[in-house]
Write an enzyme that holds these catalytic residues in place. Structure first.
Site, PDB file in Angstrom:
ATOM      1  N   TRP A 177      -2.261  -3.129  -1.499  1.00  0.00           N
ATOM      2  CA  TRP A 177      -2.997  -4.899  -2.135  1.00  0.00           C
ATOM      3  C   TRP A 177      -3.412  -5.265  -0.669  1.00  0.00           C
ATOM      4  O   TRP A 177      -2.819  -4.846   0.595  1.00  0.00           O
ATOM      5  CB  TRP A 177      -1.118  -4.504  -1.423  1.00  0.00           C
ATOM      6  CG  TRP A 177      -0.093  -6.115  -2.070  1.00  0.00           C
ATOM      7  CD1 TRP A 177      -0.046  -6.372  -2.934  1.00  0.00           C
ATOM      8  CD2 TRP A 177      -0.392  -7.001  -0.899  1.00  0.00           C
ATOM      9  NE1 TRP A 177       0.532  -7.890  -2.882  1.00  0.00           N
ATOM     10  CE2 TRP A 177       0.215  -8.320  -1.694  1.00  0.00           C
ATOM     11  CE3 TRP A 177      -0.861  -7.123   0.081  1.00  0.00           C
ATOM     12  CZ2 TRP A 177       0.227  -9.514  -1.396  1.00  0.00           C
ATOM     13  CZ3 TRP A 177      -1.057  -8.716   0.773  1.00  0.00           C
ATOM     14  CH2 TRP A 177      -0.268 -10.303   0.049  1.00  0.00           C
ATOM     15  N   LYS A 227      13.559 -14.211 -10.175  1.00  0.00           N
ATOM     16  CA  LYS A 227      13.113 -13.215 -10.897  1.00  0.00           C
ATOM     17  C   LYS A 227      12.583 -13.795 -12.573  1.00  0.00           C
ATOM     18  O   LYS A 227      11.192 -13.154 -12.686  1.00  0.00           O
ATOM     19  CB  LYS A 227      14.434 -12.983 -11.661  1.00  0.00           C
ATOM     20  CG  LYS A 227      15.433 -11.374 -11.097  1.00  0.00           C
ATOM     21  CD  LYS A 227      15.353 -10.467 -10.719  1.00  0.00           C
ATOM     22  CE  LYS A 227      14.196 -10.739  -9.562  1.00  0.00           C
ATOM     23  NZ  LYS A 227      15.426 -10.350  -7.947  1.00  0.00           N
ATOM     24  N   LYS A 239       5.949  -4.232  -3.334  1.00  0.00           N
ATOM     25  CA  LYS A 239       7.039  -3.359  -3.644  1.00  0.00           C
ATOM     26  C   LYS A 239       7.551  -3.934  -2.278  1.00  0.00           C
ATOM     27  O   LYS A 239       8.887  -4.154  -2.002  1.00  0.00           O
ATOM     28  CB  LYS A 239       7.750  -2.504  -4.042  1.00  0.00           C
ATOM     29  CG  LYS A 239       9.241  -2.034  -3.714  1.00  0.00           C
ATOM     30  CD  LYS A 239       9.939  -2.659  -4.891  1.00  0.00           C
ATOM     31  CE  LYS A 239      11.700  -2.487  -4.475  1.00  0.00           C
ATOM     32  NZ  LYS A 239      12.069  -3.528  -5.880  1.00  0.00           N
ATOM     33  N   ASN A 293      -2.606   1.398   6.088  1.00  0.00           N
ATOM     34  CA  ASN A 293      -1.227   0.666   5.331  1.00  0.00           C
ATOM     35  C   ASN A 293      -1.275  -0.838   6.587  1.00  0.00           C
ATOM     36  O   ASN A 293      -0.476   0.019   7.772  1.00  0.00           O
ATOM     37  CB  ASN A 293       0.313   1.042   5.168  1.00  0.00           C
ATOM     38  CG  ASN A 293       1.205   0.103   4.537  1.00  0.00           C
ATOM     39  OD1 ASN A 293       0.743  -1.237   4.364  1.00  0.00           O
ATOM     40  ND2 ASN A 293       1.890   0.566   4.684  1.00  0.00           N
ATOM     41  N   GLY A 294      -0.771  -1.880   6.080  1.00  0.00           N
ATOM     42  CA  GLY A 294      -0.904  -3.080   7.873  1.00  0.00           C
ATOM     43  C   GLY A 294      -2.024  -3.690   7.832  1.00  0.00           C
ATOM     44  O   GLY A 294      -2.779  -4.025   6.908  1.00  0.00           O
ATOM     45  N   CYS A 320       0.786  -1.379   0.526  1.00  0.00           N
ATOM     46  CA  CYS A 320       0.468   0.206   0.359  1.00  0.00           C
ATOM     47  C   CYS A 320       0.622   0.944   0.234  1.00  0.00           C
ATOM     48  O   CYS A 320       2.203   1.260   0.892  1.00  0.00           O
ATOM     49  CB  CYS A 320      -0.611  -0.077   1.043  1.00  0.00           C
ATOM     50  SG  CYS A 320      -1.820  -0.965   1.021  1.00  0.00           S
ATOM     51  N   ARG A 379       3.758   0.120  -4.903  1.00  0.00           N
ATOM     52  CA  ARG A 379       3.630  -0.741  -4.036  1.00  0.00           C
ATOM     53  C   ARG A 379       3.274  -1.565  -3.392  1.00  0.00           C
ATOM     54  O   ARG A 379       2.596  -1.946  -2.399  1.00  0.00           O
ATOM     55  CB  ARG A 379       3.680   0.826  -2.209  1.00  0.00           C
ATOM     56  CG  ARG A 379       5.025   1.281  -1.995  1.00  0.00           C
ATOM     57  CD  ARG A 379       4.545   2.405  -0.971  1.00  0.00           C
ATOM     58  NE  ARG A 379       4.250   1.565  -0.090  1.00  0.00           N
ATOM     59  CZ  ARG A 379       5.770   1.655   0.821  1.00  0.00           C
ATOM     60  NH1 ARG A 379       7.283   1.688   0.388  1.00  0.00           N
ATOM     61  NH2 ARG A 379       5.163   1.195   1.915  1.00  0.00           N
ATOM     62  N   GLU A 411      18.108 -17.020  -7.727  1.00  0.00           N
ATOM     63  CA  GLU A 411      18.007 -15.702  -7.482  1.00  0.00           C
ATOM     64  C   GLU A 411      17.425 -15.337  -8.978  1.00  0.00           C
ATOM     65  O   GLU A 411      16.547 -14.756  -9.600  1.00  0.00           O
ATOM     66  CB  GLU A 411      18.763 -14.667  -7.216  1.00  0.00           C
ATOM     67  CG  GLU A 411      18.935 -12.679  -8.201  1.00  0.00           C
ATOM     68  CD  GLU A 411      17.386 -12.110  -6.743  1.00  0.00           C
ATOM     69  OE1 GLU A 411      16.927 -13.264  -6.664  1.00  0.00           O
ATOM     70  OE2 GLU A 411      17.153 -10.813  -7.653  1.00  0.00           O
ATOM     71  N   HIS A 456      20.804 -35.967  -7.026  1.00  0.00           N
ATOM     72  CA  HIS A 456      19.963 -36.658  -5.217  1.00  0.00           C
ATOM     73  C   HIS A 456      18.521 -36.120  -5.472  1.00  0.00           C
ATOM     74  O   HIS A 456      18.181 -36.339  -4.685  1.00  0.00           O
ATOM     75  CB  HIS A 456      20.406 -35.752  -4.019  1.00  0.00           C
ATOM     76  CG  HIS A 456      22.068 -35.750  -3.807  1.00  0.00           C
ATOM     77  ND1 HIS A 456      22.686 -36.915  -3.073  1.00  0.00           N
ATOM     78  CD2 HIS A 456      22.967 -35.341  -4.222  1.00  0.00           C
ATOM     79  CE1 HIS A 456      23.902 -37.373  -3.188  1.00  0.00           C
ATOM     80  NE2 HIS A 456      24.356 -35.324  -3.490  1.00  0.00           N
ATOM     81  N   GLU A 505       8.508 -13.863 -10.786  1.00  0.00           N
ATOM     82  CA  GLU A 505       7.656 -13.316 -10.157  1.00  0.00           C
ATOM     83  C   GLU A 505       7.697 -12.556 -12.020  1.00  0.00           C
ATOM     84  O   GLU A 505       6.883 -11.960 -11.394  1.00  0.00           O
ATOM     85  CB  GLU A 505       8.228 -13.030  -8.932  1.00  0.00           C
ATOM     86  CG  GLU A 505       9.711 -12.142  -9.549  1.00  0.00           C
ATOM     87  CD  GLU A 505      10.869 -11.197  -8.568  1.00  0.00           C
ATOM     88  OE1 GLU A 505      11.899 -11.035  -8.580  1.00  0.00           O
ATOM     89  OE2 GLU A 505      10.371 -10.504  -7.493  1.00  0.00           O
TER      90      GLU A 505
HETATM   91  C1  F6R Z   1      12.016  -9.690  -5.194  1.00  0.00           C
HETATM   92  C2  F6R Z   1      11.750  -9.108  -4.658  1.00  0.00           C
HETATM   93  C3  F6R Z   1      12.013  -9.674  -2.953  1.00  0.00           C
HETATM   94  C4  F6R Z   1      12.744  -8.990  -1.959  1.00  0.00           C
HETATM   95  C5  F6R Z   1      11.153  -9.297  -0.310  1.00  0.00           C
HETATM   96  C6  F6R Z   1      12.413  -7.984   0.623  1.00  0.00           C
HETATM   97  O1  F6R Z   1      12.412  -9.237  -6.531  1.00  0.00           O
HETATM   98  O2  F6R Z   1      11.899  -8.121  -4.661  1.00  0.00           O
HETATM   99  O3  F6R Z   1      11.537 -10.979  -2.619  1.00  0.00           O
HETATM  100  O4  F6R Z   1      13.681  -9.093  -2.090  1.00  0.00           O
HETATM  101  O5  F6R Z   1      10.714  -8.913  -0.631  1.00  0.00           O
HETATM  102  O6  F6R Z   1      12.148  -6.826   0.085  1.00  0.00           O
HETATM  103  P1  F6R Z   1      13.439  -5.969   1.228  1.00  0.00           P
HETATM  104  O7  F6R Z   1      14.677  -6.355   0.266  1.00  0.00           O
HETATM  105  O8  F6R Z   1      12.706  -3.983   1.008  1.00  0.00           O
HETATM  106  O9  F6R Z   1      13.575  -6.397   1.700  1.00  0.00           O
END
Ligand code: F6R
Length: 619
Positions: free
Chosen positions: A78, A492, A614, A105-106, A2, A30, A488, A511, A495
């Protein structure tokens, strides 16, 4: 999760709506499943809210224009409680006369108890949200106190959970009241106007002067005043700071997406994160951390806590930290850490890694670590965020604003910051690794130029990605520091391209996971530098042969000049040579480019993937 904006401006300039919608457009990353605004105009609350992205709200406002106003609040959501519908979008109105509007937010954890109480008193609800309970409570408390700040205080003392709340009242043009507990809120200080936002992006187009808000505080802004009080009513002072980046950095700047732009910004992100960390003698200096070096030198264990991409940056850095410091370094998912009865004490250094500095799981892990007596350092990209403020010290990455939901430049900047910390600890402990630290630091400074060169040679990777737009599954293999890079790379792709992707440690293949290999299965392999100790390179080359023999399509990421992979690779993607521990700063780049290009080729929204947000400010 949010995005929240609040604004009060001068009477001469009734542009609250424009300022708020502009702020929302910068905060949309966000959360983006609905959006809404509320303005105070002519003794009433004017409001619009719409499910879907901000564009839907904009169209609705164009179709049904809103009145001019000096004062308002805006929200991009969100969803937590209640689906992403028009009704559940914020703002929520409170009171029989709908004179209070509130955004949140929350999560209000005790909303059910409060709602039951309000229902018994005859209050009717129009949404399924926890937020509407707070709006109704606020309207009541205002009725009793006649003071919006005091009413907010009364309400906050009844709420449990995490929340940032912003509210306006129809009878109070020129005032926005906000509150925060375990959820982000920052004040923007303008000239004859003031702002509130989830982060500084909300007002960066208007002012770079900002103020932090502490936990459990209430803020009341007018166009020329900012007053802060604690939930207990004690007056408080906010801490001012200047934002170090400008609005242009939060724009796409001609790129097809923020993610593409941010991938390209990695040389600068790494470079800026390394800047100013050494003195003229080449020694590392981390004065900004303000931790007693003796205390740091005495630690006998490091635990990194983080989530998602930040977790993988920690997993990557672990290899280097342990090698340089000889201190055991565990890397824990922050949301597991608290619940696994962790063995930490005052000789443990708990390093949290978070781009946003607001991730609730990570914040809770840090708080828990402090309760257990550990020393806590936050590696963070966001000045004034909650996690660095709740930690003993902060080591900031200087990646600039990261807007795309999928993290890229923050990831490489986090690894760079971890390296700096590891080298600093090695230096504090003395011995041969302390001498080596200066040499590694010099080598690290060469990495941004190498990343730049690499970024200039990604055409073939983009071609492969476009060609693979219909692929349903991709596997990623790596070993040593290449293992977290495989994880990672898979994240990517999942997501943003919604493709099933899994990363494995190459040694684990036999394994179990090798059963997944069938003819045509694409597999990326992150090959260690031939200079990696213990013949690791050759072992990974054998792994490539094993999967190739079973029909896999091998996409091999290998160092310039490593010819031994060529016979077994369907594609070789070259990265500049660097020492093995620093290689992740390079090997991740093709995987980021691949995911971004493939998602774009599928016609997906690269920056705002489905179901994500985000900043994950709920547990
Ligand atoms: C993936 C991504 C998330 C964040 C995770 C932690 O691309 O961005 O996996 O890395 O939500 O977020 P922060 O770094 O803001 O604590």
């Amino acid at each position: 999760m949010c995005g929240i904006v609040g604004y009060v401006g001068p009477d001469s300039n009734q542009r609250a709506l424009d300022v708020i919608v502009e702020g929302l457009s910068r905060l949309e990353y966000r959360g983006y499943d609905s959006a809404g605004v509320a303005l105070v105009a002519d003794g009433e609350i004017a409001w619009r809210k719409k499910a879907g992205k901000l564009a839907n709200l904009r169209s609705d406002i164009e179709a049904h224009p809103m009145p001019p106003s000096t004062t308002g609040i805006g929200h991009t959501r969100w969803a937590t409680h209640g689906g992403p519908t028009d009704q559940n979008a914020h703002p929520h109105l409170g009171g029989e006369d709908d004179k209070v509007a509130l955004i949140h937010n929350g999560i209000v954890e005790n909303f059910h108890v409060l709602k039951t109480e309000l229902l018994a008193e005859g209050v009717t609800f129009r949404s399924e949200t926890d937020t509407e309970v707070a709006a109704q409570l606020l309207a009541r408390a205002y009725g009793e106190t006649g003071d919006l700040t005091e009413a907010m205080r009364v309400v906050c003392n009844r709420l449990e959970g995490a929340f940032t709340l912003l509210a306006v009242h129809a009878d109070l043009p020129g005032t926005v009241v906000a509150a925060r507990r375990n959820s982000p809120l920052v004040i923007g200080l303008g000239d004859g106007e003031n702002f509130l936002g989830s982060d500084v992006a909300a007002f960066i187009g208007h002012t770079k002067s900002a103020m932090e808000v502490d936990q459990d505080q209430i803020v009341t802004i007018t166009k020329d005043s900012v007053d802060v009080v604690g939930f207990d009513g004690t007056p408080a002072e906010g801490k001012r700071f200047e934002v170090t980046w400008d609005a242009a950095q939060a724009e796409k700047g001609g790129h097809s997406s923020f993610m593409v732009k941010e991938i390209l910004e990695q040389p600068a992100a790494i470079n800026d994160t390394l800047l100013g960390r050494t003195n003229e003698a080449g020694e590392l200096v981390l004065d900004e951390m303000r931790i007693d070096p003796a205390r740091l030198a005495a630690i006998d264990e490091i635990v990194i806590v983080a989530c998602g991409t930040a977790f993988y940056s920690g997993l990557t850095a672990k290899y280097a930290i342990e090698h340089w410091t000889r201190i055991p370094c565990a890397v824990e998912l922050a949301h597991e850490f608290r619940y696994c009865d962790p063995v930490v004490d005052e000789r443990t250094l708990v390093v949290s890694i978070s781009q946003s500095g607001e991730t609730m799981d990570t914040l809770m892990a840090v708080k828990h670590a402090r309760e257990l007596g550990a020393l806590t350092i936050s590696i963070c990209n966001t000045h004034g965020a909650t996690i660095p403020r709740e930690s003993d010290a902060a080591l900031y990455t200087h990646a600039g604003p990261e807007i795309a939901v999928a993290s890229t430049k923050a990831f490489t900047a986090q690894i760079a910051a971890c390296y700096v910390l590891g080298l600093y600890l090695a230096q504090l402990r003395g011995g041969s690794q302390a001498e080596a630290a200066q040499q590694v630091m010099r080598e690290l400074h060469e990495v941004p130029a190498k990343v730049d060169t690499l970024l200039g040679s990604m055409d073939r990777v983009r071609e492969i990605a476009r060609f693979m737009a219909d692929t349903r599954s991709v596997l990623f293999l790596g070993r040593h520091v290449g293992y977290p890079i495989a994880l990672e790379g898979a994240l990517k792709l999942k997501e943003i391209a919604y493709i099933h992707a899994e990363g494995f440690a190459a040694g684990e293949l036999k394994h179990g996971p090798i059963a997944l290999i069938e003819p045509g299965q694409p597999v990326f392999i992150v090959v260690p530098s031939p200079s990696t100790p213990h013949n690791l390179h050759d072992k990974v080359v054998s792994n490539i042969q094993e999967i190739r023999a079973r029909g896999a399509r091998t996409l091999v990421i290998a160092e310039e000049g490593d010819e031994s992979v060529v016979p077994f690779a369907d594609e070789v993607i070259r990265v500049p040579a660097t020492s093995p521990l620093l290689a992740p700063l390079l090997t991740i780049v093709p995987l980021q480019v691949f995911a971004a290009e493939l998602a774009a080729a599928k016609g997906l929204d690269v920056d705002q993937p489905r179901n994500l947000a985000k900043s994950v400010t709920v547990e």
